[in-house]
Scaffold this motif. Structure first.
Motif, PDB file in Angstrom:
ATOM      1  N   LEU A   1      -9.146   7.726   0.098  1.00 62.50           N
ATOM      2  CA  LEU A   1      -8.074   7.227   0.968  1.00 62.50           C
ATOM      3  C   LEU A   1      -8.071   7.942   2.314  1.00 62.50           C
TER       4      LEU A   1
ATOM      5  N   VAL B   1       0.158   3.524  -3.479  1.00 62.80           N
ATOM      6  CA  VAL B   1      -0.612   4.771  -3.410  1.00 62.80           C
ATOM      7  C   VAL B   1       0.207   5.983  -3.855  1.00 62.80           C
TER       8      VAL B   1
ATOM      9  N   ASN C   1      -8.508   5.861   5.733  1.00 69.03           N
ATOM     10  CA  ASN C   1      -7.436   5.816   6.730  1.00 69.03           C
ATOM     11  C   ASN C   1      -7.758   6.556   8.012  1.00 69.03           C
TER      12      ASN C   1
ATOM     13  N   TYR D   1       0.835  -1.199   0.000  1.00 67.30           N
ATOM     14  CA  TYR D   1       0.000   0.000   0.000  1.00 67.30           C
ATOM     15  C   TYR D   1       0.876   1.259   0.000  1.00 67.30           C
TER      16      TYR D   1
END
Length: 281
Positions: free
Chosen positions: A275, A237, A279, A233
């Motif tokens: 995102l 990203v 998160n 990840y």
């Protein structure tokens, strides 16, 4: 005589709805509510925070058309209800003022810390409308407003915990990018009325590049900063954000007035928002 108010009221309400800049206002409210749901806030406090954010967005949207009425009229902005005469200027002024009072009251019910975070953002929006939009500091208002916005759901929770450092940083970067996304389509109309904010001074080509870089920076922070993220990840990203930023830069350099570069930046922004919500909640 008695039928006139009935005919005009729907038009007035429709004009007020259009003048509040509903799409960005609702988008900001939805993001704030989703972030709030991911904290320890009760349902009633989530609803209260959503109402505070929404009324704040109403006050900013309405004050924008109130302050810019003469400028929009001079530019022939038929899409602006106040400039087009659908909504009287005194009505939009009253609506903006009422919404401002409402957001102050609603924000205060969330506690001092949350109220401060929310109202600093509203103050930044009003400062933009009242004159900073025409200066090189126009982007600073978005940095402040969107940097403080995601802080509010955290500090409104029990114990007033401060969010991880990357949450306001990403919010500020997204806000800075949103400033360019909001202004770039209106560069020519603004130039006719003397508005020269940061995007106007940079121009369409450099403006798109700066917008893409800000959003790519948000992607990098989102990929690397959150604790406990997988290695894949953390690599993927930022890589996606940077790749899209490079593609946007190439498109902007080749054809600054093409919609392709703008659409690519919107794609980066959507990725970053998703995102951030994933998160931070």
């Amino acid at each position: 005589m008695t039928g006139a108010p009935t005919r005009t009221r729907p038009g007035l309400l429709r004009g007020l709805a259009e003048a509040c800049h509903p799409v960005p206002g609702l988008a900001v409210t939805v993001v704030a509510v989703v972030l709030a749901v991911g904290t320890d806030l009760t349902a009633s406090r989530v609803a209260l925070l959503g109402a505070a954010v929404f009324t704040g967005q109403l006050s900013i949207g309405w004050s924008n058309d109130w302050v810019d009425a003469a400028r929009d009229r001079a530019a022939g902005r038929a899409d602006k209800p106040v400039a087009a005469g659908t909504v009287p200027r005194e009505v939009i002024a009253a609506a903006a003022s009422t919404a401002l009072v409402a957001t102050v009251v609603l924000s205060s019910l969330l506690g001092l810390a949350a109220a401060a975070a929310l109202l600093v953002g509203v103050a930044a929006g009003w400062a933009y409308n009242l004159g900073l939009k025409a200066t090189a500091w126009s982007g600073a208002t978005y940095l402040v407003a969107f940097g403080f916005l995601p802080v509010a759901p955290y500090v409104a929770a029990p114990g007033h915990p401060w969010p991880p450092w990357w949450v306001p940083v990403v919010g500020a970067l997204l806000g800075f990018g949103a400033h360019f996304a909001n202004v770039l389509p209106d560069l020519r109309a603004d130039a006719e009325t003397g508005v020269r904010g940061l995007p106007h001074r940079l121009g369409p080509r450099a403006g798109v590049i700066v917008m893409a870089l800000a959003l790519a920076a948000a992607s990098v922070v989102l990929g690397l900063a959150p604790a406990g993220t997988a290695t894949a990840y953390a690599l993927v990203v930022p890589a996606i954000g940077i790749a899209l930023a490079v593609a946007t830069t190439v498109a902007a350099l080749r054809a600054p007035h093409s919609p392709l570069a703008f659409r690519l930046t919107i794609l980066i922004a959507l990725l970053d928002v998703v995102l951030l919500i994933t998160n931070a909640t």
